[in-house]
Design a protein around this motif. Structure first.
Motif, mmCIF file in Angstrom:
data_model
loop_
_atom_site.group_PDB
_atom_site.id
_atom_site.type_symbol
_atom_site.label_atom_id
_atom_site.label_comp_id
_atom_site.label_asym_id
_atom_site.label_seq_id
_atom_site.Cartn_x
_atom_site.Cartn_y
_atom_site.Cartn_z
ATOM 1 N N VAL A 34 39.389 53.490 24.773
ATOM 2 C CA VAL A 34 40.576 52.735 24.335
ATOM 3 C C VAL A 34 41.470 52.515 25.555
ATOM 4 N N THR A 35 41.733 51.238 25.873
ATOM 5 C CA THR A 35 42.594 50.938 27.004
ATOM 6 C C THR A 35 43.993 51.514 26.781
ATOM 7 N N GLY A 36 44.519 52.205 27.804
ATOM 8 C CA GLY A 36 45.848 52.783 27.734
ATOM 9 C C GLY A 36 45.923 54.099 27.003
ATOM 10 N N THR A 37 44.825 54.710 26.652
ATOM 11 C CA THR A 37 44.859 55.976 25.913
ATOM 12 C C THR A 37 45.494 57.072 26.763
ATOM 13 N N THR A 38 46.280 57.915 26.085
ATOM 14 C CA THR A 38 46.864 59.083 26.749
ATOM 15 C C THR A 38 46.229 60.377 26.258
ATOM 16 N N ASP A 39 45.164 60.241 25.457
ATOM 17 C CA ASP A 39 44.455 61.430 24.978
ATOM 18 C C ASP A 39 43.858 62.196 26.163
ATOM 19 N N GLU A 40 43.780 63.513 26.008
ATOM 20 C CA GLU A 40 43.053 64.312 26.994
ATOM 21 C C GLU A 40 41.553 64.205 26.693
ATOM 22 N N PRO A 41 40.724 63.969 27.710
ATOM 23 C CA PRO A 41 39.270 63.933 27.470
ATOM 24 C C PRO A 41 38.793 65.305 27.042
ATOM 25 N N ARG A 42 38.384 65.419 25.799
ATOM 26 C CA ARG A 42 37.921 66.696 25.280
ATOM 27 C C ARG A 42 37.200 66.455 23.968
ATOM 28 N N TYR A 43 36.774 67.521 23.368
ATOM 29 C CA TYR A 43 36.090 67.459 22.085
ATOM 30 C C TYR A 43 36.968 66.769 21.040
ATOM 31 N N ALA A 44 36.346 65.876 20.263
ATOM 32 C CA ALA A 44 36.976 65.166 19.152
ATOM 33 C C ALA A 44 38.039 64.160 19.601
ATOM 34 N N SER A 45 38.054 63.830 20.897
ATOM 35 C CA SER A 45 39.010 62.832 21.381
ATOM 36 C C SER A 45 38.572 61.449 20.921
ATOM 37 N N THR A 46 39.552 60.611 20.495
ATOM 38 C CA THR A 46 39.228 59.248 20.058
ATOM 39 C C THR A 46 39.283 58.256 21.210
ATOM 40 N N GLY A 47 39.836 58.684 22.352
ATOM 41 C CA GLY A 47 39.990 57.756 23.464
ATOM 42 C C GLY A 47 38.919 57.913 24.532
ATOM 43 N N TRP A 48 38.071 58.932 24.426
ATOM 44 C CA TRP A 48 37.098 59.196 25.474
ATOM 45 C C TRP A 48 35.747 59.595 24.868
ATOM 46 N N ALA A 49 34.666 59.325 25.640
ATOM 47 C CA ALA A 49 33.314 59.759 25.268
ATOM 48 C C ALA A 49 32.676 60.413 26.494
ATOM 49 N N MET A 50 32.125 61.617 26.313
ATOM 50 C CA MET A 50 31.499 62.330 27.417
ATOM 51 C C MET A 50 30.140 61.694 27.729
ATOM 52 N N ILE A 51 29.920 61.323 29.032
ATOM 53 C CA ILE A 51 28.652 60.680 29.430
ATOM 54 C C ILE A 51 27.874 61.512 30.441
ATOM 55 N N GLU A 52 28.509 62.465 31.116
ATOM 56 C CA GLU A 52 27.814 63.365 32.031
ATOM 57 C C GLU A 52 28.419 64.752 31.882
ATOM 58 N N GLY A 53 27.564 65.763 31.899
ATOM 59 C CA GLY A 53 28.056 67.129 31.798
ATOM 60 C C GLY A 53 27.200 67.937 30.857
ATOM 61 N N ASN A 54 27.741 69.007 30.335
ATOM 62 C CA ASN A 54 27.021 69.893 29.434
ATOM 63 C C ASN A 54 27.386 69.547 27.990
ATOM 64 N N PRO A 55 26.495 68.847 27.263
ATOM 65 C CA PRO A 55 26.828 68.430 25.893
ATOM 66 C C PRO A 55 26.514 69.498 24.846
ATOM 67 N N VAL A 56 26.063 70.666 25.284
ATOM 68 C CA VAL A 56 25.597 71.679 24.337
ATOM 69 C C VAL A 56 26.780 72.552 23.886
ATOM 70 N N PHE A 57 26.934 72.667 22.597
ATOM 71 C CA PHE A 57 27.946 73.549 22.011
ATOM 72 C C PHE A 57 27.389 74.969 22.002
ATOM 73 N N THR A 58 28.100 75.898 22.622
ATOM 74 C CA THR A 58 27.653 77.291 22.683
ATOM 75 C C THR A 58 28.784 78.203 22.239
ATOM 76 N N ILE A 59 28.387 79.364 21.791
ATOM 77 C CA ILE A 59 29.386 80.383 21.435
ATOM 78 C C ILE A 59 29.068 81.662 22.176
ATOM 79 N N ASP A 60 30.088 82.446 22.394
ATOM 80 C CA ASP A 60 29.954 83.767 22.995
ATOM 81 C C ASP A 60 30.604 84.777 22.057
ATOM 82 N N ILE A 61 30.174 86.006 22.125
ATOM 83 C CA ILE A 61 30.706 87.070 21.274
ATOM 84 C C ILE A 61 31.263 88.161 22.167
ATOM 85 N N ASP A 62 32.493 88.539 21.913
ATOM 86 C CA ASP A 62 33.125 89.615 22.678
ATOM 87 C C ASP A 62 33.467 90.761 21.731
#
Length: 941
Positions: free
Chosen positions: A800-828
């Motif tokens: 979206v032109t002019g978006t002020t959203d932060e690029p992150r999960y569930a963002s409507t203004g951005w789509a991730m095209i390079e990086g780690n697309p895998v959702f992982t969890i850790d247990i502490d």
């Protein structure tokens, strides 16, 4: 570099990038291995015989290896791979003639002992993997092999190398039994290939500077000679060498000079025999012979209390008798020698039967004094032997280490291999010897990810002790004095020797190449060479010349093999007929057809130390003109099975006719230029490109695994297009030129693919910034160009032109095209991971077990924490104690635990104290309204 690890069935197990501490080590008589350290996200246990390949050599894991777990997503590897020579550590030395035994003695020369060693290594390898390289020559020797491994049989204190006084070293699968010296000398010094140079004490070797020689006692009459041993002409009792450099280091030696004594080498002129009968009535035969060349009377030179002895050098009696000699009697009246018989058993006499003296046999008489001329000659030979022995063993006792300048090594293509001949340059260390020292590399440790960066060690000797030092066995230092010139033993001055040239010795072939200017290749010298007057042949119009500034003038230059230049300047058009392939290549010099139907192709060496770049499983091709009137070309398609770099040789198998273009395949031919077109298994070697004058195009291909190309192999075509199915129904004129690119062509202006569809161009705006998003130049998502940004290690495309959203999960203004697309969890664990048993079993005031820790779920997506976006209702827990019914009941009971699971002793199960473990697994969903991601992890108590 990229490290590929395969299992013993050649299946790729792991690909990783080694860190800077990873090394490749080679040492003469020592460890040859690759030490690889790296981190990886996968847990891949390595088994015995898992391997890597480096420079055509297969390095293997010798014991099972398990990586160290750094955290839930990272594993640390620090594993060592051993060169093929280390298989000798696990291979017994067996003798298999007339049965198999590991306890035996073997009598033979260096090659025979080495062949026995090779046979055992090939027995373990299950084929003819190992072969013999260069071997020293020496007399037969007996070695006791008593339940030893091949490693000890080779390098042990009583092993093959030590027995024959030399070194044993491997070049891939080729084993050499000789001093490790090879290649043309390369010069290295501080700021000339080395960033430092240090001198260290080589404590593993012994040496001396003062020698007390002990001459032979044979044929010496002390009452007449005045000494019980042969003396030096000067009557000196010791000789010195390099005392001023290294101080007085005394040593004595006798065995090296045992064969130097006053001696006459005679020749049998005629033979007669007499039949006699002993007092016991036993018949026997006595053999007599004359030597017409012996002008002196042995009776005049007898030594009291000693029997005459004859040692035959040639013929049937050579090496026979008592310790190799026969007792004899001299008959002055007939001037004949009588050979006293020996009796190996009750029915055999020697000489006798066919084992008798014959005219022409050579012999040496001993156990009596000799005429003065023979004594004088022996003293001179003794002096020469002592001087050479001292020159040979009074060597530089130090070793020199240096770190390489990787840019210099790469630019000059300097070999960094054990045994390579090196001239070390240093005025400080070698000022008294011209500022340099000729030696060789005995150890090299290279960086695995930069093989030009290394630490090298150079020394004259390795730690075998001076009495068994390299390439100078006692046999080679035993001198014999002959009366006749044709019987003189030739003393050879080797490359590493410091002997003085004289009329009584010769240079070896390598010593000659090192000393004299070459006529068969380029060469140079530090000394002044004078030629005649230089004539400018460009003006004269004839002749040729090489000028002091290096310019050369010739009418025509014909190069039979290869011409290597930095720049070519033409004064007219340059034309190239046929096709030009940009890939590994070579010219076949010799061909061998093997019994299994494969071919060994010996490639021409285009320059000194040229090593083929072909690899196993390369899909290769060659073409040769049949030279008849039709001008037809024969094509040969084959796959590389093995690469023998030391011999510049390929072992290949032909493809069947039905698997090659045109349906007809031909055998390779001498003179054929071959090139790699792809690789059957290695994806990194499946690309090449070529320019074709026939087809009128430049083609770049990838993914090539066989001779017949598929449409998917064509990556880029510049020029006339191939008739591919993807061009069907398109307005293509195959007589015109086009540019076709299967991927995306990056350019400044709008790009349109072959279907007329606009290809969107991505504009990298760097790291995402809220300030930029709110500025006058915000992020845009245009029709032709779309902005991209980097955030938390991922690349995002603006939606979206002019978006002020932060690029992150569930963002409507951005789509991730390079990086780690895998959702992982850790247990502490809120209270860590170590718990006291008494603490776990504690109860509160109401009698219930206390909570000893909480398991907490954390989520990660696109390298960012998304824990807050995980709903408690989207987290489920399961337990594994081995009791399925109880575990199912527990899961229902704790279904509402959410992202935090409180644990008490009850959660560990009723039989907790008798079980080995209890595991808890969390499964989490991450929703964005259109889809969801699933991840899971577990912990074990």
């Amino acid at each position: 570099m990229e490290l590929k690890i395969y299992d013993k069935n050649n299946n790729l197990r792991l690909t990783a990038s080694p860190n800077s501490s990873s090394t490749v080590t080679e040492e003469i008589g020592g460890e040859c291995s690759v030490s690889a350290s790296f981190t990886h996200t996968a847990y891949v246990p390595l088994d015995v015989d898992d391997y890597i390949e480096l420079e055509g050599v297969r390095y293997k894991v010798k014991s099972r290896y398990r990586p160290k777990q750094k955290n839930t997503q990272t594993y640390e590897y620090s594993v060592k791979f051993y060169a093929p020579i280390h298989d000798a550590e696990d291979t017994l030395m067996l003798f298999q003639e007339g049965g198999t035994t590991s306890e035996f003695s073997y009598d033979g020369g260096p090659r025979e002992h080495l062949q026995l060693w090779i046979d055992n290594m090939n027995r373990r390898a299950g084929g003819n993997l190992w072969s013999i390289g260069t071997v020293v020559t020496a007399e037969n020797k007996v070695i006791d092999y008593r339940n030893v491994k091949c490693w000890d049989a080779a390098f042990g204190s009583n092993g093959i190398a030590a027995t024959f006084g030399t070194e044993m070293w491997a070049d891939g699968y080729v084993i050499n039994l000789c001093k490790a010296e090879r290649g043309e000398v390369v010069e290295l010094g501080y700021l000339q290939g080395l960033t430092n140079l240090a001198q260290e004490d080589n404590g593993e070797v012994k040496f001396f500077t003062r020698l007390f020689p002990l001459g032979s006692t044979r044929n010496i009459d002390a009452t007449k000679y005045g000494y019980s041993r042969l003396q030096l002409p000067s009557r000196e009792i010791y000789v010195d060498k390099n005392v001023d450099l290294y101080g007085v280091k005394e040593e004595t030696e006798e065995a090296a000079f045992a064969e130097i004594y006053p001696q006459y080498v005679g020749t049998v002129s005629s033979v007669r025999m007499e039949e006699k009968t002993s007092e016991e009535g036993r018949k026997y035969t006595v053999y007599y012979f004359k030597d017409n060349g012996m002008t002196w009377n042995p009776k005049d030179y007898e030594i009291p209390d000693l029997d005459y002895m004859l040692q035959f050098q040639t013929g049937e009696l050579a090496g026979r008798g008592t310790d190799g000699s026969f007792q004899a009697a001299w008959h002055e009246d007939t001037r004949e020698w009588e050979i006293i018989n020996v009796y190996p058993d009750d029915t055999t006499q020697i000489p006798g039967g066919v084992i008798i003296p014959n005219p022409g046999d050579k012999y040496i008489p001993w156990n009596f004094a000799m005429p003065q001329e023979y004594i004088t000659a022996a003293e001179q030979a003794y002096k020469l032997a002592v001087d050479d022995f001292l020159n040979t063993y009074s060597f530089d006792p130090n070793k020199y280490t240096g770190t390489t300048d990787r840019n210099y090594i790469e630019k000059n293509n300097t070999p960094l291999r054990i045994g390579w001949n090196v001239r070390l340059l240093s005025e400080q260390y070698f000022g008294t010897t011209g500022g340099y020292k000729d030696t060789r590399i005995t150890k090299v440790q290279r960086k695995l990810n930069d093989l030009c960066q290394a630490t090298i060690t150079c020394s004259d000797q390795v730690g075998t002790g001076w009495k068994s030092s390299v390439d100078n066995s006692l046999n080679s230092l035993r001198y014999e004095v002959a009366r006749q010139a044709e019987q003189t033993i030739i003393d050879i001055i080797k490359t590493s020797d410091s002997k003085t040239a004289s009329d009584n010795n010769v240079f070896s072939a390598l010593k000659s190449l090192k000393t004299f200017l070459r006529k068969d290749q380029s060469d140079g010298t530090n000394f002044l060479l004078k030629f005649g007057e230089f004539i400018d042949s460009m003006i004269a119009g004839k002749g040729a010349g090489i000028f002091p500034d290096g310019r050369g003038q010739f009418e025509k230059l014909e190069v039979r093999s290869a011409m290597i230049v930095k720049e070519l300047i033409y004064n007219r058009w340059f034309a190239q007929e046929g096709n030009v392939t940009y890939s590994e290549a070579g010219t076949i010099e010799r061909i061998e057809l093997l019994e299994d139907g494969t071919y060994d192709l010996y490639l021409r060496r285009r320059w000194d130390n040229d090593i083929t770049a072909f690899k196993e499983q390369d899909v290769s091709y060659g073409s040769v003109n049949n030279l008849n009137s039709t001008g037809e070309y024969y094509d040969s398609w084959f796959r590389v099975l093995n690469v023998m770099q030391a011999e510049n040789k390929l072992n290949v198998v032909l493809y069947p006719d039905e698997e090659v273009p045109g349906g007809k395949n031909y055998p390779p031919a001498v003179g054929m230029v071959i090139t790699r077109r792809g690789n059957a298994v290695d994806e990194e070697r499946q690309g090449f490109w070529y320019i074709s004058s026939y087809e009128g195009c430049i083609c770049m291909l990838d993914g090539v695994t066989r001779p017949i190309l598929e449409e998917s192999n064509y990556s880029i075509i510049i020029g006339k297009l191939k008739r591919l199915e993807l061009f069907d129904n398109l307005p293509i004129n195959y007589r015109q030129s086009y540019v076709y690119c299967r991927g995306i062509a990056i350019q400044d202006l709008m790009r349109i693919d072959y279907r007329g569809v606009v290809v969107v161009q991505l504009n990298d705006r760097g790291f995402w910034s809220l300030e930029v998003a709110q500025s006058e130049s915000p992020y845009t998502a245009g029709q032709d160009t779309v902005d991209t940004v980097w955030h938390y290690g991922c690349r995002w495309k603006c939606l979206v032109t002019g978006t002020t959203d932060e690029p992150r999960y569930a963002s409507t203004g951005w789509a991730m095209i390079e990086g780690n697309p895998v959702f992982t969890i850790d247990i502490d664990s809120s209270n860590g991971w170590q718990f006291d048993a008494d603490r776990i079993s504690d109860r509160d005031e109401s009698g219930d077990y206390i909570v000893f820790t909480e398991l907490i779920v954390y989520g990660l997506l696109y390298n960012q924490d998304v824990t807050d976006n995980i709903l408690d209702s989207d987290v489920t827990w399961t337990r594994d104690t081995g009791n399925v019914s109880e575990d199912n009941a527990w899961a229902i009971k704790r279904a509402s635990a959410g992202k935090r699971l409180s644990l008490t002793l009850d959660d560990l199960g009723m039989d907790y104290m008798t079980r080995s473990s209890c595991s808890f697994k969390a499964t989490a969903l991450l929703r964005d309204g259109q889809k969801y991601e699933i991840a899971e992890n577990y912990v074990t108590f």
